[in-house]
Enzyme design. Structure first.
Site, PDB file in Angstrom:
ATOM      1  N   ASP A   1     150.314  15.056  11.960  1.00  0.00           N
ATOM      2  CA  ASP A   1     150.429  13.637  12.299  1.00  0.00           C
ATOM      3  C   ASP A   1     151.863  13.314  12.685  1.00  0.00           C
ATOM      4  O   ASP A   1     152.745  13.215  11.838  1.00  0.00           O
ATOM      5  CB  ASP A   1     149.992  12.777  11.108  1.00  0.00           C
ATOM      6  CG  ASP A   1     149.942  11.290  11.474  1.00  0.00           C
ATOM      7  OD1 ASP A   1     150.133  10.964  12.662  1.00  0.00           O
ATOM      8  OD2 ASP A   1     149.701  10.481  10.567  1.00  0.00           O
TER       9      ASP A   1
ATOM     10  N   ARG B   1     142.683   6.149   8.868  1.00  0.00           N
ATOM     11  CA  ARG B   1     141.584   5.216   8.595  1.00  0.00           C
ATOM     12  C   ARG B   1     140.615   5.123   9.772  1.00  0.00           C
ATOM     13  O   ARG B   1     139.429   4.828   9.588  1.00  0.00           O
ATOM     14  CB  ARG B   1     142.152   3.848   8.232  1.00  0.00           C
ATOM     15  CG  ARG B   1     142.909   3.152   9.335  1.00  0.00           C
ATOM     16  CD  ARG B   1     143.872   2.099   8.836  1.00  0.00           C
ATOM     17  NE  ARG B   1     145.003   2.696   8.136  1.00  0.00           N
ATOM     18  CZ  ARG B   1     145.997   1.982   7.584  1.00  0.00           C
ATOM     19  NH1 ARG B   1     145.987   0.657   7.677  1.00  0.00           N
ATOM     20  NH2 ARG B   1     146.986   2.593   6.971  1.00  0.00           N
TER      21      ARG B   1
ATOM     22  N   LYS C   1     156.839   8.879  13.899  1.00  0.00           N
ATOM     23  CA  LYS C   1     157.447   8.950  12.570  1.00  0.00           C
ATOM     24  C   LYS C   1     158.907   9.389  12.678  1.00  0.00           C
ATOM     25  O   LYS C   1     159.298  10.036  13.651  1.00  0.00           O
ATOM     26  CB  LYS C   1     156.692   9.961  11.694  1.00  0.00           C
ATOM     27  CG  LYS C   1     155.274   9.595  11.344  1.00  0.00           C
ATOM     28  CD  LYS C   1     154.649  10.701  10.503  1.00  0.00           C
ATOM     29  CE  LYS C   1     153.205  10.379  10.158  1.00  0.00           C
ATOM     30  NZ  LYS C   1     153.090   9.282   9.193  1.00  0.00           N
TER      31      LYS C   1
END
Length: 503
Positions: A273, A354, A280
């Site tokens: 990710d 999610r 990030k």
């Protein structure tokens, strides 16, 4: 692929301790322990045990280890290891499990070839032996799976010493603990894998191998099958990567199992990710290889469920993908349509776990699930709330959440319930779609769980946020730095408690 790092049978013997065929005899010792049952050991070591206690060299504090030589020619163990068990009050299976893991790690570091662990303390025999077996097996794990030099020593052969060793229930408990420990180690190995070696396709291949080795039915859905199912959230996340997504589906359908209940286990499988367009920070991003720890927990728990012959039907669903900032990646402001028909405005491409879980939860329902548990390294907000020691539990109804909490606690996966008041759903309202995928910073773990709740179909559901517990930043006496294997034992135990589930 090697399915487990410790596959030798773990024997349970009754003793006496001095006649156990082993190199090292490990014995838990409590603080202020009178050692009334260890007089023979003290004599065999020439009084070293009581001398160490009297001098303060060894106090029995938790995880202290005192090594001494056995001098008596009538004793078969050549060395003893006293393991600090802390205060006798409050002694539990969790502490015993950690003690066994700690001595297993220490013995391996000392190149011990054969280790026997004595179960002491006022615990029920089968529970104690299972905890010992789990801990000793967890102590066999090494994260150095890609080293070519300075290799760690091989794990020792293991025995557990317990006076009730002849009881079938106790021997079965040792086998159960051994299996659960091995499956936890297997999940740790998967989560430790670098993402260039564990792509979504490779993850799916390994999951199928793990499932089929246990006699399970497994299938993998590719991007074309996902498109036919209209999994727009899952496919949207995968769009930014050259690596295609895969949906791993594993079924445990024992003969004669009732039609209901059916446990649906869903695990987040983001093999890396980057955060996507909402990139990030570089510091610590290498850790994002473990963003599939929830998926690894589901796959490996399904293996344990099959081998232990759980009496109910269980389905495991793991959406596997990368989240990359490629030219086709989703952008803040994009709108995606889920398989259930709900539309989602993407306001943060770093909040994608999610999204893939939402489509996977829907699919678990299509496979007949009546009760749902999802496991995911979902939010940094959960780490802020509970730190690195406790997983967050969210869900409904409260009876189902409390049941999962109790099972997790007994399994050694500490978890704590968090609120899901309907007012929190206000943060997920979108002006252009049914939902936004991320709310404001306050209560971030709760709003993420509220998002998932929208896709559970009103079924009993628990979400376990393992963002803080899936990875150990610093080594502990009972665990090396790296993946923890959290939730495997919880998920594996749940089907055996079905008689206590809320309807």
């Amino acid at each position: 692929m090697e399915l487990a790092q410790g596959t030798d049978e773990l024997a349970v013997v009754a003793g006496p301790a001095g006649q156990v065929e082993t190199e090292v005899l490990a014995i838990p010792v409590f603080e202020a322990d009178d050692l009334a049952d260890l007089d023979d050991l003290d004599a065999a070591t020439g009084g070293e045990v009581r001398r160490a206690l009297a001098s303060g060299e060894f106090t029995g504090k938790l995880f202290e280890i005192f090594w001494c030589v056995v001098l008596s020619g009538s004793w078969r163990p050549r060395r003893a290891a006293l393991v600090g068990a802390g205060p006798r009050a409050g002694f539990s299976t969790e502490r015993l499990r950690k003690l066994a893991a700690a001595v297993g790690l220490a013995a391996r570091q000392r190149h011990v070839a054969r280790l026997a662990f004595v179960s002491r303390g006022a615990l029920e025999a089968a529970e104690a032996v299972q905890a010992c077996a789990e801990g000793l097996t967890l102590g066999e794990f090494s994260p150095a799976q890609h080293k070519t030099s300075d290799l760690p020593p091989a794990p020792p052969s293991l025995q557990i010493v317990h006076p009730a060793a002849s009881q079938r229930e106790v021997r079965n408990a040792a086998s159960r603990g051994r299996l659960l420990g091995e499956c936890s180690n297997l999940a740790r190995a998967l989560a430790n894998e670098p993402s260039n070696l564990l792509t979504p396709r490779v993850f799916a291949e390994r999951a199928v191998a793990i499932a089929e080795d246990a006699g399970l039915c497994a299938e993998v859905l590719d991007e074309r099958a996902l498109a036919e199912l209209n999994m727009g959230l899952f496919l949207g996340v995968a769009r930014g990567s050259d690596e295609p997504p895969r949906l791993i589906v594993i079924r445990h359908e024992p003969p004669g199992a009732p039609e209901r209940p059916v446990l649906g286990l869903v695990g987040k499988g983001v093999t890396f990710d980057t955060g996507g367009i909402s990139l990030k920070p570089a510091d610590g991003m290498e850790r994002m290889k473990d963003d599939m720890a929830g998926g690894a927990a589901v796959v490996c728990a399904m293996r344990a469920i099959a081998i232990l012959q759980a009496p109910i039907r269980v389905v495991g669903v793991v959406p596997a993908t990368e989240n990359m900032p490629g030219g086709r990646a989703i952008k803040p402001g994009d709108v995606l349509r889920s398989a259930s028909g709900k539309t989602v405005e993407v306001v943060n491409t770093d909040a994608v776990g999610r999204l893939i879980l939402a489509d996977a939860l829907w699919y678990a329902q299509q496979l007949g699930a009546t009760h749902l548990v999802d496991v995911a390294t979902l939010t940094g907000a959960c780490v802020t709330a509970l730190g690195k020691l406790t997983s967050g539990l969210f869900g409904s109804p409260e009876l189902w959440v409390e049941h999962v909490r109790r099972v997790a606690l007994a399994a050694g996966d500490r978890a704590w319930p968090m609120p899901l008041f309907e007012d929190y759903a206000e943060a997920l309202r979108s002006e252009v779609a049914d939902l936004v995928n991320s709310g404001p910073r306050p209560a971030g773990a709760i709003t993420a769980a509220m998002f998932l709740k929208e896709f559970t179909g009103g079924l009993p559901w628990v979400h376990m946020d393992i963002a803080g517990t899936a990875w150990l930043e610093d080594a502990k006496p009972f665990q090396p730095k790296g993946a923890s294997g959290v939730a495997v034992r919880t998920l594996a135990e749940l089907p055996f408690t079905a008689g206590r589930w809320p309807v």
